[in-house]
Enzyme design. Sequence first.
Site, PDB file in Angstrom:
ATOM      1  N   THR A   1       0.861  -1.187   0.000  1.00 34.10           N
ATOM      2  CA  THR A   1       0.000   0.000   0.000  1.00 34.10           C
ATOM      3  C   THR A   1       0.893   1.231   0.000  1.00 34.10           C
ATOM      4  O   THR A   1       1.568   1.533   0.998  1.00 34.10           O
ATOM      5  CB  THR A   1      -0.918   0.018   1.228  1.00 34.10           C
ATOM      6  OG1 THR A   1      -1.729  -1.163   1.216  1.00 34.10           O
ATOM      7  CG2 THR A   1      -1.813   1.250   1.195  1.00 34.10           C
TER       8      THR A   1
ATOM      9  N   LYS B   1      -6.765   2.186  -3.115  1.00 36.41           N
ATOM     10  CA  LYS B   1      -6.424   1.540  -1.842  1.00 36.41           C
ATOM     11  C   LYS B   1      -6.327   2.569  -0.727  1.00 36.41           C
ATOM     12  O   LYS B   1      -6.798   2.349   0.390  1.00 36.41           O
ATOM     13  CB  LYS B   1      -5.125   0.763  -1.978  1.00 36.41           C
ATOM     14  CG  LYS B   1      -4.590   0.168  -0.686  1.00 36.41           C
ATOM     15  CD  LYS B   1      -5.535  -0.801   0.005  1.00 36.41           C
ATOM     16  CE  LYS B   1      -4.919  -1.356   1.278  1.00 36.41           C
ATOM     17  NZ  LYS B   1      -5.852  -2.227   2.034  1.00 36.41           N
TER      18      LYS B   1
ATOM     19  N   LYS C   1       0.134   5.176   8.258  1.00 36.33           N
ATOM     20  CA  LYS C   1       0.842   5.503   7.005  1.00 36.33           C
ATOM     21  C   LYS C   1      -0.149   5.698   5.878  1.00 36.33           C
ATOM     22  O   LYS C   1      -0.050   6.630   5.092  1.00 36.33           O
ATOM     23  CB  LYS C   1       1.839   4.390   6.692  1.00 36.33           C
ATOM     24  CG  LYS C   1       2.523   4.427   5.341  1.00 36.33           C
ATOM     25  CD  LYS C   1       1.867   3.469   4.352  1.00 36.33           C
ATOM     26  CE  LYS C   1       2.020   2.029   4.786  1.00 36.33           C
ATOM     27  NZ  LYS C   1       1.390   1.072   3.837  1.00 36.33           N
TER      28      LYS C   1
HETATM   29  N1  NDP Z   1      -1.481  -6.731   7.091  1.00 39.51           N
HETATM   30  C1  NDP Z   1      -2.555  -6.485   6.378  1.00 39.51           C
HETATM   31  O1  NDP Z   1      -3.698  -6.880   6.726  1.00 39.51           O
HETATM   32  C2  NDP Z   1      -2.459  -5.710   5.104  1.00 39.51           C
HETATM   33  C3  NDP Z   1      -1.291  -5.038   4.736  1.00 39.51           C
HETATM   34  N2  NDP Z   1      -1.261  -4.320   3.567  1.00 39.51           N
HETATM   35  C4  NDP Z   1      -0.039  -3.604   3.169  1.00 39.51           C
HETATM   36  O2  NDP Z   1       0.945  -4.586   2.857  1.00 39.51           O
HETATM   37  C5  NDP Z   1       2.253  -4.104   3.202  1.00 39.51           C
HETATM   38  C6  NDP Z   1       2.892  -5.064   4.205  1.00 39.51           C
HETATM   39  O3  NDP Z   1       2.053  -5.098   5.344  1.00 39.51           O
HETATM   40  P1  NDP Z   1       2.344  -6.133   6.540  1.00 39.51           P
HETATM   41  O4  NDP Z   1       2.877  -7.405   5.977  1.00 39.51           O
HETATM   42  O5  NDP Z   1       1.135  -6.140   7.386  1.00 39.51           O
HETATM   43  O6  NDP Z   1       3.517  -5.361   7.312  1.00 39.51           O
HETATM   44  P2  NDP Z   1       4.709  -5.929   8.192  1.00 39.51           P
HETATM   45  O7  NDP Z   1       5.247  -4.739   8.911  1.00 39.51           O
HETATM   46  O8  NDP Z   1       4.290  -7.137   8.923  1.00 39.51           O
HETATM   47  O9  NDP Z   1       5.784  -6.425   7.078  1.00 39.51           O
HETATM   48  C7  NDP Z   1       6.440  -5.441   6.330  1.00 39.51           C
HETATM   49  C8  NDP Z   1       7.321  -6.138   5.292  1.00 39.51           C
HETATM   50  O10 NDP Z   1       8.109  -5.148   4.659  1.00 39.51           O
HETATM   51  C9  NDP Z   1       9.490  -5.502   4.815  1.00 39.51           C
HETATM   52  N3  NDP Z   1      10.309  -4.301   4.858  1.00 39.51           N
HETATM   53  C10 NDP Z   1      10.107  -3.193   5.620  1.00 39.51           C
HETATM   54  N4  NDP Z   1      11.071  -2.280   5.359  1.00 39.51           N
HETATM   55  C11 NDP Z   1      11.883  -2.835   4.416  1.00 39.51           C
HETATM   56  C12 NDP Z   1      13.051  -2.398   3.716  1.00 39.51           C
HETATM   57  N5  NDP Z   1      13.565  -1.192   3.925  1.00 39.51           N
HETATM   58  N6  NDP Z   1      13.619  -3.235   2.808  1.00 39.51           N
HETATM   59  C13 NDP Z   1      13.087  -4.452   2.577  1.00 39.51           C
HETATM   60  N7  NDP Z   1      11.979  -4.934   3.186  1.00 39.51           N
HETATM   61  C14 NDP Z   1      11.399  -4.127   4.098  1.00 39.51           C
HETATM   62  C15 NDP Z   1       9.535  -6.261   6.117  1.00 39.51           C
HETATM   63  O11 NDP Z   1      10.745  -6.988   6.200  1.00 39.51           O
HETATM   64  P3  NDP Z   1      11.166  -7.572   7.647  1.00 39.51           P
HETATM   65  O12 NDP Z   1      10.359  -8.822   7.849  1.00 39.51           O
HETATM   66  O13 NDP Z   1      12.639  -7.816   7.512  1.00 39.51           O
HETATM   67  O14 NDP Z   1      10.838  -6.477   8.656  1.00 39.51           O
HETATM   68  C16 NDP Z   1       8.291  -7.120   5.943  1.00 39.51           C
HETATM   69  O15 NDP Z   1       8.548  -8.184   5.053  1.00 39.51           O
HETATM   70  C17 NDP Z   1       2.042  -2.690   3.757  1.00 39.51           C
HETATM   71  O16 NDP Z   1       2.207  -1.749   2.706  1.00 39.51           O
HETATM   72  C18 NDP Z   1       0.583  -2.715   4.225  1.00 39.51           C
HETATM   73  O17 NDP Z   1       0.028  -1.404   4.251  1.00 39.51           O
HETATM   74  C19 NDP Z   1      -2.334  -4.271   2.708  1.00 39.51           C
HETATM   75  C20 NDP Z   1      -3.500  -4.928   3.031  1.00 39.51           C
HETATM   76  C21 NDP Z   1      -3.649  -5.670   4.240  1.00 39.51           C
HETATM   77  O1  SSN Z   2      -4.473  -2.367   4.523  1.00 32.36           O
HETATM   78  C1  SSN Z   2      -4.737  -3.214   5.370  1.00 32.36           C
HETATM   79  C2  SSN Z   2      -5.899  -3.147   6.257  1.00 32.36           C
HETATM   80  C3  SSN Z   2      -6.563  -4.475   6.423  1.00 32.36           C
HETATM   81  C4  SSN Z   2      -7.652  -4.677   5.429  1.00 32.36           C
HETATM   82  O2  SSN Z   2      -7.518  -4.265   4.262  1.00 32.36           O
HETATM   83  O3  SSN Z   2      -8.661  -5.264   5.861  1.00 32.36           O
END
Ligand code: NDP
Ligand code: SSN
Length: 273
Positions: free
Chosen positions: A81, A148, A216
């Site tokens: 996102t 989004k 964010k």
């Molecule tokens: N969780 C959810 O329900 C949802 C999330 N999203 C979006 O998906 C994305 C990921 O979310 P989520 O998985 O929950 O977040 P997390 O914080 O759990 O994971 C973040 C991921 O990004 C990686 N990362 C962060 N900084 C860096 C960097 N500088 N270089 C390389 N890798 C990096 C992390 O690596 P590491 O493991 O090493 O920290 C990890 O794999 C976000 O943009 C979020 O807004 C969208 C819909 C739903």
């Molecule tokens: O962007 C993540 C929020 C969780 C969702 O989409 O339900």
Amino acid sequence: MAQNLIKSGCDVTVWNRTKSKCDPLINLGANYQSSPKEVAANCDVTFAMVADPESAIDVACGKNGVASGMGPGKGYVDISTVDGATSKLINEHIKATGALFLEAPVSGSKKPAEDAQLIFLKAVAPLLDIMGKSRFYFGEVGNGAAMKLLVNMIRGSMMASFSEGILLSKKVGLDPNGLIEVLSQSAISAPMYSHKGPLMVKSLYPTEAPLKHQQKDIRLALALAESVSQSTPVAAAANELFKVAKSYGLGDADSSAVIEALKAKSFSRLDSA
Ligand SMILES: NC(=O)C1=CN([C@@H]2O[C@H](COP(=O)(O)OP(=O)(O)OC[C@H]3O[C@@H](n4cnc5c(N)ncnc54)[C@H](OP(=O)(O)O)[C@@H]3O)[C@@H](O)[C@H]2O)C=CC1
Ligand SMILES: O=CCCC(=O)O
């Protein structure tokens, strides 16, 4: 999401900045590569889902990034996102290699992801149909990201208002679980209320979508609104609550922990100077 691709018989290769998080997928049969570049070089289609615009650009365009492994006949799908400008920047870097780019942010959290019920806000690749229940196409790169951000701006405002309702119900002597039940049968019913509410009432916030990413998303949505001179005072107020919750150290808790920002905090008596 990767688990569903593996279960469907796809040949999956993984990388993560923290390698240990790859282990469950490697145990399911995924291959491992040491960088985004190596993943892209060894795969037809590469997906990324990282924290924020800065990390999305780093993974795609940075040293040993995806673009370094891309070429004609390959594709890159960013599910992170981010804002539209980030999507467009990544698109330019990927297209310059002769590869194709798709922004495909998703709506839905861990359970929908496990159940392959995500909603992809722009997609053409059938691979996404393995992971999601529906997909929408919004035209040029940047539109999927904007959609989004709109969804999550509304989500954050809903969560903030829901938090006020839970705390006010308690203050006036009503059962907050009764409020959740009434909402579930009302015209403003939303799955999020029934899913998150009972835990919020118990001050439990098991992380599905980290609060820091919800903040964010609202921050990026407010910037989008400012860029087109659209007033969004409700989202701005919600954003302040998420910032307060982050200041309480709740950034890695679930986004529903925003309710903590509304609870009166008892501070120790300040000694007079
Ligand atoms: N969780 C959810 O329900 C949802 C999330 N999203 C979006 O998906 C994305 C990921 O979310 P989520 O998985 O929950 O977040 P997390 O914080 O759990 O994971 C973040 C991921 O990004 C990686 N990362 C962060 N900084 C860096 C960097 N500088 N270089 C390389 N890798 C990096 C992390 O690596 P590491 O493991 O090493 O920290 C990890 O794999 C976000 O943009 C979020 O807004 C969208 C819909 C739903
Ligand atoms: O962007 C993540 C929020 C969780 C969702 O989409 O339900």
